[in-house]
Motif scaffolding. Sequence first.
Motif, mmCIF file in Angstrom:
data_model
loop_
_atom_site.group_PDB
_atom_site.id
_atom_site.type_symbol
_atom_site.label_atom_id
_atom_site.label_comp_id
_atom_site.label_asym_id
_atom_site.label_seq_id
_atom_site.Cartn_x
_atom_site.Cartn_y
_atom_site.Cartn_z
ATOM 1 N N THR A 96 12.585 -0.069 5.994
ATOM 2 C CA THR A 96 13.939 -0.592 5.781
ATOM 3 C C THR A 96 13.899 -2.076 5.451
ATOM 4 N N SER A 97 13.144 -2.849 6.253
ATOM 5 C CA SER A 97 13.026 -4.283 5.985
ATOM 6 C C SER A 97 12.527 -4.515 4.572
ATOM 7 N N THR A 98 11.466 -3.803 4.201
ATOM 8 C CA THR A 98 10.833 -4.024 2.898
ATOM 9 C C THR A 98 11.789 -3.750 1.760
ATOM 10 N N ARG A 99 12.386 -2.571 1.751
ATOM 11 C CA ARG A 99 13.193 -2.166 0.607
ATOM 12 C C ARG A 99 14.462 -3.006 0.484
ATOM 13 N N LEU A 100 15.129 -3.292 1.600
ATOM 14 C CA LEU A 100 16.357 -4.084 1.509
ATOM 15 C C LEU A 100 16.062 -5.524 1.124
ATOM 16 N N ALA A 132 3.869 -7.413 2.430
ATOM 17 C CA ALA A 132 2.700 -6.685 2.915
ATOM 18 C C ALA A 132 3.105 -5.912 4.159
ATOM 19 N N GLY A 133 2.313 -4.901 4.516
ATOM 20 C CA GLY A 133 2.635 -4.098 5.693
ATOM 21 C C GLY A 133 1.397 -3.482 6.296
ATOM 22 N N ASP A 134 1.596 -2.686 7.349
ATOM 23 C CA ASP A 134 0.463 -2.038 7.995
ATOM 24 C C ASP A 134 -0.018 -0.855 7.158
ATOM 25 N N ALA A 135 -1.033 -0.152 7.673
ATOM 26 C CA ALA A 135 -1.640 0.933 6.899
ATOM 27 C C ALA A 135 -0.632 2.022 6.566
ATOM 28 N N SER A 136 0.259 2.334 7.513
ATOM 29 C CA SER A 136 1.244 3.381 7.284
ATOM 30 C C SER A 136 2.255 2.962 6.215
ATOM 31 N N LEU A 137 2.822 1.777 6.348
ATOM 32 C CA LEU A 137 3.808 1.308 5.380
ATOM 33 C C LEU A 137 3.185 1.156 3.994
ATOM 34 N N LEU A 163 18.485 -18.948 -0.989
ATOM 35 C CA LEU A 163 17.290 -18.556 -0.249
ATOM 36 C C LEU A 163 16.087 -19.399 -0.663
ATOM 37 N N LEU A 164 15.277 -19.765 0.313
ATOM 38 C CA LEU A 164 14.040 -20.485 0.041
ATOM 39 C C LEU A 164 12.933 -19.511 -0.322
ATOM 40 N N GLU A 165 11.957 -19.997 -1.073
ATOM 41 C CA GLU A 165 10.798 -19.168 -1.386
ATOM 42 C C GLU A 165 9.853 -19.177 -0.195
ATOM 43 N N PRO A 166 9.493 -18.016 0.332
ATOM 44 C CA PRO A 166 8.605 -17.980 1.499
ATOM 45 C C PRO A 166 7.265 -18.651 1.200
ATOM 46 N N ALA A 167 6.750 -19.361 2.182
ATOM 47 C CA ALA A 167 5.502 -20.096 2.002
ATOM 48 C C ALA A 167 4.292 -19.180 2.011
ATOM 49 N N GLN A 168 4.428 -17.985 2.576
ATOM 50 C CA GLN A 168 3.322 -17.035 2.631
ATOM 51 C C GLN A 168 3.871 -15.620 2.551
ATOM 52 N N ALA A 169 2.958 -14.660 2.456
ATOM 53 C CA ALA A 169 3.378 -13.257 2.355
ATOM 54 C C ALA A 169 4.210 -12.850 3.557
ATOM 55 N N LEU A 170 5.206 -12.009 3.324
ATOM 56 C CA LEU A 170 6.063 -11.494 4.393
ATOM 57 C C LEU A 170 5.410 -10.252 4.984
ATOM 58 N N ASP A 171 5.111 -10.283 6.271
ATOM 59 C CA ASP A 171 4.482 -9.148 6.949
ATOM 60 C C ASP A 171 5.579 -8.231 7.468
ATOM 61 N N GLY A 189 2.439 2.208 -6.799
ATOM 62 C CA GLY A 189 3.744 1.630 -6.465
ATOM 63 C C GLY A 189 3.917 1.349 -4.991
ATOM 64 N N THR A 190 2.852 0.876 -4.343
ATOM 65 C CA THR A 190 2.889 0.646 -2.897
ATOM 66 C C THR A 190 2.662 -0.832 -2.585
ATOM 67 N N LEU A 191 2.744 -1.150 -1.270
ATOM 68 C CA LEU A 191 2.427 -2.506 -0.814
ATOM 69 C C LEU A 191 0.912 -2.701 -0.797
ATOM 70 N N PRO A 192 0.464 -3.981 -0.877
ATOM 71 C CA PRO A 192 1.282 -5.175 -1.066
ATOM 72 C C PRO A 192 1.847 -5.256 -2.481
ATOM 73 N N LEU A 193 3.002 -5.906 -2.584
ATOM 74 C CA LEU A 193 3.626 -6.100 -3.889
ATOM 75 C C LEU A 193 4.312 -7.463 -3.942
ATOM 76 N N MET A 194 4.548 -7.925 -5.159
ATOM 77 C CA MET A 194 5.188 -9.224 -5.374
ATOM 78 C C MET A 194 6.471 -9.022 -6.167
ATOM 79 N N VAL A 195 7.552 -9.643 -5.702
ATOM 80 C CA VAL A 195 8.835 -9.594 -6.397
ATOM 81 C C VAL A 195 9.171 -10.990 -6.908
ATOM 82 N N ARG A 196 9.352 -11.094 -8.223
ATOM 83 C CA ARG A 196 9.836 -12.338 -8.843
ATOM 84 C C ARG A 196 11.295 -12.094 -9.226
ATOM 85 N N GLY A 197 12.191 -12.773 -8.540
ATOM 86 C CA GLY A 197 13.606 -12.534 -8.757
ATOM 87 C C GLY A 197 14.092 -13.028 -10.103
#
Length: 440
Positions: free
Chosen positions: A97-101, A116-121, A83-91, A146-154
């Motif tokens: 489901t998208s976020t957690r998986l 990152a996500g909308d106000a609800s997420l 996998l490539l490192e995304p160039a910018q934040a993932l919206d 423990g909410t978004l936005p958050l950063m994951v370093r694998g």
Amino acid sequence: MPAHTFLPAIAPLTGRIAVPGDKSISHRALMFAGLAVGRSTIAGLLEGEDVLATAAAMRAFGAHVERCEGGTWIVEGAGLGSLLEPAQALDMGNSGTSTRLLMGLVASHGITATFAGDASLSRRPMERVITPLAQMGANITASPGGTLPLMVRGALPAVPIAYRLPVASAQVKSAVLLAGLNTPGITRVIEPVPTRDHTERMLEGFGARLEIGEEDGERVVGVHGEAELTPLDVTVPGDPSSAAFFIVAATLVPGSDLVVENVGINPTRAGLIEALRSMGADIAEESRREVGGEPVADLRVRHAALKGAAIDPALAPAMIDEFPILFVAAALAEGTTTTSGLEELRVKESDRLATMAAALTLAGARVDERGDGLVIQGTGGEPLAGTPEGAEIATRLDHRIAMSMAVAGLSSRSGVAVDDVAPIATSFPGFATLLEQAMS
């Protein structure tokens, strides 16, 4: 924000309809195809905003994802471990489901990604995923709470773990298993209560090696790491969560006789059908078959008078997203319906217990909100009054609240007004059109 009033049914729901593809399976098909080496095709993909967020993320990770004429999608995978490192934040928009998986995917790759996500997420808890992924070695920096936005370093390599789910959650299970795909050894998830098994079914189809068994009465799923996924052509069955609105609408509107085609009836998702049948619903399964490793059927639903019931809490994992529409059915049943063990509903797109209690009460139902469920006194089939003139139901940016109250509007005297129908596009863009079609 577009408000809308859903009016009483103009006619029974009849004929045959098809709902969009299953959202849970659509997410996973894009992710797993993006991890395989080679070309996969996906037919019947749900093209709502949540799934499109997953498609955009997989492109950012290096997969080629393309929609072809006729609605088939083609995915050229980036390859597990590449996998490539995304160039910018993932919206991620509104998609939990998208976020957690995808957090699980990143956790065992040597890349960093910001979600990152909308106000609800951004209000939804991510600690339940952060905890096991951190045990595997990922470094995760989240916003307060423990909410978004958050950063994951694998972590590369990540550490295999055996993780017992503290709450029933297919998303947490799937996140850990996806992290385990690129982790040496065997990563195991222990489920005290079985949850939907789309991840396990589809991973095996893509060539992953899984061990599924039982220990001390609990389900154990293990995935062998450093896997090599192979391409697969996937056909996505109709989403039972989307079909739920039409199943309840046809049950409630007199004279209805509706067939909803090609609906997934995976036992880990079929709790609503069992609950409605316990209340007297007339739901028949026709042409049972298997599509892409998933059981499907055409569901024939005829109007039936419902009786209140105590809904078995054990059904909750198999219908957690369908409780809002079950509450609508309960509001029109004869007698009292009691639900419990539903604390999970308080951390969905909205607090679905509080939001549905307020919505149904405004529409004329009698609802008692408790800490872990609702107690609803039904009308015995009499229409709800509808929302008072000038009043609107607060949907709290929750697509399932909006669609559930649309069905309530069909079974009301004056209609039900909601403050915002835009969130429906996250999972079911053609909902209103299909509802009109079923009554034409």
